[in-house]
Design an enzyme around this catalytic site. Structure first.
Site, PDB file in Angstrom:
ATOM      1  N   VAL A  60       0.866  -1.266  -0.007  1.00  0.00           N
ATOM      2  CA  VAL A  60       0.014   0.072  -0.121  1.00  0.00           C
ATOM      3  C   VAL A  60       0.919   1.358   0.187  1.00  0.00           C
ATOM      4  O   VAL A  60       0.177   2.302  -0.261  1.00  0.00           O
ATOM      5  CB  VAL A  60      -1.116   0.093   1.379  1.00  0.00           C
ATOM      6  CG1 VAL A  60      -0.179   0.261   2.508  1.00  0.00           C
ATOM      7  CG2 VAL A  60      -2.314   0.784   0.960  1.00  0.00           C
ATOM      8  N   TYR A  61       2.210   1.270   0.406  1.00  0.00           N
ATOM      9  CA  TYR A  61       2.918   2.253   0.409  1.00  0.00           C
ATOM     10  C   TYR A  61       3.189   2.984  -1.168  1.00  0.00           C
ATOM     11  O   TYR A  61       3.898   2.542  -1.828  1.00  0.00           O
ATOM     12  CB  TYR A  61       4.460   2.035   0.728  1.00  0.00           C
ATOM     13  CG  TYR A  61       4.385   1.644   2.163  1.00  0.00           C
ATOM     14  CD1 TYR A  61       3.033   1.742   3.235  1.00  0.00           C
ATOM     15  CD2 TYR A  61       5.549   1.116   2.818  1.00  0.00           C
ATOM     16  CE1 TYR A  61       3.302   1.390   4.478  1.00  0.00           C
ATOM     17  CE2 TYR A  61       5.730   0.811   4.131  1.00  0.00           C
ATOM     18  CZ  TYR A  61       4.610   1.012   4.696  1.00  0.00           C
ATOM     19  OH  TYR A  61       4.506   0.443   6.432  1.00  0.00           O
TER      20      TYR A  61
END
Length: 327
Positions: A60-61
């Site tokens: 998700v980064y």
């Protein structure tokens, strides 16, 4: 650099882990302070030169950009077998059904996408980023076990949850003969110590390695309250939600960190990290460095050994805090 086994495994990791949330694409994510690839690569390269072999990221980064940047850099600067790559799964990767969570469908899809972005056949540590209240833990643990059996991950870990949830997951794995978690990536630093109540004792008992995130409280332990602000301190709403900048007890702890740092003749970072490194079962604090001096200061902390009196002095002002980070 010092190296230590992660949990009860035979895998050796550096006592400092480079967190890669700060590498990515500011245009595509909530954090506008992240570094682009050009500015991220020198930090990754310097980490390797300093002996860091442990790198933590998440799908998700920057919606995958962090994994891409890390993968390309490690492929160029390091030998795959000499580094330990950790990533995570849970966060929302796309809108609509099945875009997030820990269902078998999501996990099986996201591990392949992460491996593709990281340009590797396997990750050393695959972690669940949060607890999924909508998916039975049995489904999650079986899917993770199958990923390990398929050779796509060497080990599995967890992050940011209640101790009862972590114990339930460990029990389910043991009951079915599935792969167990070997690590807990939890929120722990001198001004947030709620994990000491139940999670750390559980990890000690189960021989789980703790790899704390936010070890410097998003920089609050390293500077004066009135010091110059940064883009992150001004815009990072998640960090703002974790810490109360007006809390007098927190400020007293920050002042004591400064006092002991002065006595040792070292930066405050050294003292904040030295406190973490002496605490069982902490294996490797995760440092989110966005400047090379941040990285050098973190590694320098390994040379500082606090006395028990200094540890007690740092801890004495602490008062209970509301629980944050599990959501």
């Amino acid at each position: 650099m010092e190296y230590i086994r992660l949990g009860s495994t035979g895998m050796m990791v550096s006592r400092i882990c480079l967190g890669c949330m700060g590498f990515g694409d500011a245009a595509s994510w909530i954090h506008k302070w992240v570094l682009n690839e050009e500015n991220s690569r020198p930090i990754i390269k310097k980490a390797l030169e300093l002996g860091i072999n442990f790198f933590d990221t998440a799908n998700v980064y920057s919606i995958g950009a962090s994994e891409e940047i890390l993968g390309r850099a490690l492929k160029e600067f390091a030998k795959r077998d000499e580094v330990v790559i950790a990533t995570k799964v849970h966060g929302k990767m796309f809108e609509g059904p099945n875009g997030s969570g820990l269902s078998r469908k999501a996990i099986m899809s996201e591990i392949d996408k992460s491996l593709n972005r990281l340009e590797t056949d396997y990750v050393d540590l695959y972690q669940i980023h949060r607890w999924d209240y909508e998916t039975p833990i049995e489904e999650t643990m079986e899917a993770l076990n199958d990923i390990v059996r398929a050779g796509k991950a060497r080990y599995i870990g967890a992050s940011a949850m209640w101790a009862w949830q972590f114990q339930k997951a460990l029990h389910v794995a043991e009951k079915h003969g599935w792969t167990r978690f070997i690590s807990m990536q939890n929120h722990l630093n001198l001004i947030y110590r709620e994990e000491e109540r139940e999670m750390l004792p559980l990890c000690r008992e189960e021989k789980i390695g703790a790899i704390p995130y936010s070890p410097l409280a998003s920089g609050r332990l390293t500077r004066e309250r009135s010091s110059e602000t940064t883009l992150r301190s001004e815009t990072d709403q998640i960090a703002k939600s974790k810490y109360d900048s007006t809390a007098e007890t927190d400020q007293q702890i920050v002042e004591r960190v400064a006092e002991i740092a002065k006595q040792h003749g070292v930066p405050r970072t050294h003292i904040a990290l030295a406190w973490l490194l002496q605490k069982e079962p902490v294996t490797a604090p995760i440092i989110g460095a966005t400047k090379i001096p941040h990285l050098e200061e973190a590694v320098g902390a390994l040379s500082v050994k606090l006395t028990q009196d200094e540890v007690a002095y740092l801890e004495e002002p602490y008062v209970p805090h509301r629980i944050v980070g599990h959501q």
